[in-house]
Each structure stands twice: as structure tokens, then as C-alpha cells.
Design a protein around this motif. Structure first.
Motif, short mmCIF file in Angstrom:
data_model
loop_
_atom_site.label_atom_id
_atom_site.label_comp_id
_atom_site.label_asym_id
_atom_site.label_seq_id
_atom_site.Cartn_x
_atom_site.Cartn_y
_atom_site.Cartn_z
N GLY A 149 -98.56 -18.19 34.23
CA GLY A 149 -98.85 -19.55 34.66
C GLY A 149 -100.32 -19.85 34.81
O GLY A 149 -100.69 -20.88 35.38
N PHE A 150 -101.20 -18.98 34.31
CA PHE A 150 -102.64 -19.22 34.38
C PHE A 150 -103.07 -20.16 33.25
O PHE A 150 -102.53 -20.11 32.14
CB PHE A 150 -103.43 -17.91 34.23
N LYS A 151 -104.06 -20.95 33.53
CA LYS A 151 -104.72 -21.73 32.49
C LYS A 151 -105.88 -20.91 31.94
O LYS A 151 -106.66 -20.35 32.71
CB LYS A 151 -105.24 -23.06 33.05
N LEU A 152 -105.99 -20.80 30.62
CA LEU A 152 -107.02 -19.96 30.01
C LEU A 152 -108.07 -20.81 29.31
O LEU A 152 -107.76 -21.68 28.50
CB LEU A 152 -106.38 -19.01 28.98
N LEU A 153 -109.34 -20.52 29.63
CA LEU A 153 -110.48 -21.05 28.89
C LEU A 153 -111.15 -19.89 28.18
O LEU A 153 -111.21 -18.78 28.73
CB LEU A 153 -111.47 -21.75 29.84
N LYS A 154 -111.68 -20.11 26.96
CA LYS A 154 -112.23 -19.02 26.16
C LYS A 154 -113.70 -19.28 25.83
O LYS A 154 -114.11 -20.41 25.60
CB LYS A 154 -111.44 -18.86 24.86
N ALA A 155 -114.47 -18.19 25.79
CA ALA A 155 -115.85 -18.25 25.33
C ALA A 155 -116.14 -16.99 24.55
O ALA A 155 -115.61 -15.92 24.85
CB ALA A 155 -116.81 -18.38 26.53
N LEU A 156 -117.01 -17.10 23.54
CA LEU A 156 -117.33 -15.97 22.69
C LEU A 156 -118.55 -15.19 23.16
O LEU A 156 -118.79 -14.08 22.69
CB LEU A 156 -117.55 -16.44 21.25
N ASN A 157 -119.33 -15.79 24.06
CA ASN A 157 -120.53 -15.12 24.57
C ASN A 157 -120.95 -15.76 25.88
O ASN A 157 -120.35 -16.74 26.33
CB ASN A 157 -121.67 -15.17 23.54
N GLY A 158 -122.01 -15.20 26.47
CA GLY A 158 -122.45 -15.68 27.77
C GLY A 158 -122.93 -17.11 27.75
O GLY A 158 -122.71 -17.86 28.72
N LEU A 159 -123.59 -17.53 26.70
CA LEU A 159 -124.08 -18.91 26.63
C LEU A 159 -122.94 -19.91 26.64
O LEU A 159 -122.99 -20.93 27.34
CB LEU A 159 -124.94 -19.09 25.36
N GLU A 160 -121.89 -19.62 25.88
CA GLU A 160 -120.71 -20.50 25.89
C GLU A 160 -120.06 -20.52 27.27
O GLU A 160 -119.59 -21.56 27.74
CB GLU A 160 -119.70 -20.05 24.83
N ALA A 161 -120.03 -19.36 27.92
CA ALA A 161 -119.43 -19.27 29.26
C ALA A 161 -120.18 -20.15 30.25
O ALA A 161 -119.56 -20.87 31.05
CB ALA A 161 -119.42 -17.82 29.73
N LEU A 162 -121.51 -20.11 30.21
CA LEU A 162 -122.31 -20.93 31.12
C LEU A 162 -122.07 -22.42 30.88
O LEU A 162 -122.01 -23.21 31.84
CB LEU A 162 -123.80 -20.60 30.96
N GLU A 163 -121.92 -22.80 29.62
CA GLU A 163 -121.66 -24.19 29.30
C GLU A 163 -120.29 -24.62 29.84
O GLU A 163 -120.15 -25.72 30.41
CB GLU A 163 -121.71 -24.39 27.78
#
Length: 237
Positions: free
Chosen positions: A27-41
Motif C-alpha cells: 500500500g505504499f506510494k512509490l516515487l522513482k529517481a535515477l540519481n541524487g539530482l533527480e531525488a532532490l528535485e
């Protein structure tokens, strides 16, 4: 917990795709990023409850991303890495990660660790009746807002650092053993995890002590654990 949002930062699409199945089942919502810069955004634009952060990535790796996140955010971070040496785990914890899991990993273990982190955050965000603030010398711990100030200036603590400080403060005058600290704050069996406790104590002292090398708030009781001394006089008297 069923509505929690997990940000998974990993450049290996196969791992993210596999974990998306497990996150969906929980039941978790998942957000994805390929690197740290995407994660910060993503963090700038979306509320996130926990981050699963890979160490080795292009653009910005997990260590750099973790340090950047910790400048402004105390969100729980679980670091993933193929690096399995103790020094690597200590490095990850030292720069702000709350947990560390070595690749390859069991997806069910990662889910269990995520639940443990979320449970701990919820537990320590719930203030005991009549104890919204705890004052220790120049340090004020606000249980309700999950904030800490030193000399009236707010300091940023990672969730596990806050939980550790709260535990010591609530049990002032008592010596807390390393195994008890680990089992209550990490919410898992101790199993000789002294390094994890010691690393977090050191980081905590660096943030709240005037002189971390000669700590006056968090005292070491050699061979046993740590404690915060009882205040000889209640604040305001």
C-alpha cells in the motif's frame, strides 16, 4: 503507514521495478529517481515519508545526495550499497543515513526495515502527555514539533538522532545500555551493533554539545552505555 510515500533512488531499473511490486502490495506510494539530482528535485515538489537511496549512481551519488538532503531535511534514509565492509557502513551512517542494507538484498528485508523506520518515526512523533518540551542546559527538545534548539537556534537532527536524544532525555539520570538503546531506537535485535550506536552518539554530540570532545550533556558510562544527568534544579527555579 498504508499511505506512506517512498522515494526510491537507484539507477538500476530492474531493482526499482521489482520493489514497485512489493511497495504496491504494502500500500505504499512509490516515487522513482535515477540519481541524487533527480531525488532532490522530487523532494522539492513532493511530500515523501522515507527515502531508499543507492550509493553508486551517476550525476550525484548516494553519499552526496544524503549529505545534501540532511542540510534541510530529517526524513528517514535507508542506504543501499554493494559495499559491505564495516567502514563503508559507518561512512553511510556518519553522513546521515538511518539504516544501511547491502546489495544484493532480500526485498522482504527492505520492506521490514522501511516499516521499522516509519513505525519509529510515528512512535517518537507522538508526545507523552504533559511532556511536550524537555530542557537540558542550553538544549530544548520539543516532542510535539519534533524539533531541537541549542542556544535558541534550531539544529537539524535525523529521525534516529532525535529518537536517540529523546530516549536519553526522557530517561534522565538512568544509564542506558547500548543494547537497550539499539533495540528501542532501531527497533530490532541488538546483535553486536555497537558501531551504529556510537556513530549516532558522536553525530548527536557534534550537533548539541558546546565541546563534543568533552561532552557535558550526553555522558559515556564506560563499559555500559550512555546517560544524561539529572538536572539538580528544575528549569525556572
Amino acid at each position: 503507514m498504508a499511505e506512506s510515500t517512498i522515494l526510491m533512488v537507484d539507477d538500476e531499473a530492474e531493482i526499482t521495478q521489482l520493489m514497485s511490486i512489493y511497495f504496491n502490495n504494502e500500500g505504499f506510494k512509490l516515487l522513482k529517481a535515477l540519481n541524487g539530482l533527480e531525488a532532490l528535485e522530487i523532494l522539492r515538489n513532493h511530500p515523501v515519508d522515507l527515502i531508499v537511496l543507492d550509493w553508486m549512481m551517476p550525476e550525484m551519488d548516494g553519499l552526496q545526495a544524503c549529505m545534501k538532503i540532511r542540510e534541510t531535511n530529517s526524513i528517514p534514509i535507508i542506504m543501499l550499497s554493494a559495499k559491505s565492509q564495516d567502514i563503508d557502513k559507518i561512512s553511510g551512517l556518519s553522513i546521515g543515513a538511518d539504516d544501511y542494507l547491502t546489495k544484493p538484498f532480500n526485498p522482504l528485508e527492505l520492506i521490514a526495515r522501511i516499516k521499522s523506520q516509519l513505525r519509529r518515526v510515528n512512535q517518537f512523533n507522538t508526545p507523552p502527555a504533559g511532556a511536550n518540551e524537555i530542557h537540558i542546559e542550553n538544549v530544548t527538545i520539543n516532542i510535539a514539533s519534533h524539533t531541537v534548539t541549542v542556544d535558541r537556534e534550531e539544529v537539524k537532527l535525523a529521525p534516529r538522532e532525535f529518537a536517540l536524544l529523546q530516549m536519553l532525555a526522557v530517561n534522565r539520570g538512568m544509564v542506558l545500555s547500548m543494547d537497550r538503546i539499539y533495540e528501542e531506537v532501531w527497533n530490532e535485535p541488538f546483535m553486536q551493533s555497537k558501531n551504529s550506536v556510537m556513530v549516532h552518539i558522536r553525530k548527536l554530540r557534534e550537533k548539541i554539545e558546546r565541546n563534543p570532545r568533552e561532552p557535558q550533556i550526553i555522558k559515556t558510562v564506560w563499559g555500559i552505555g550512555y546517560k544524561i544527568e539529572n538536572d539538580p534544579k528544575p528549569r525556572g527555579e
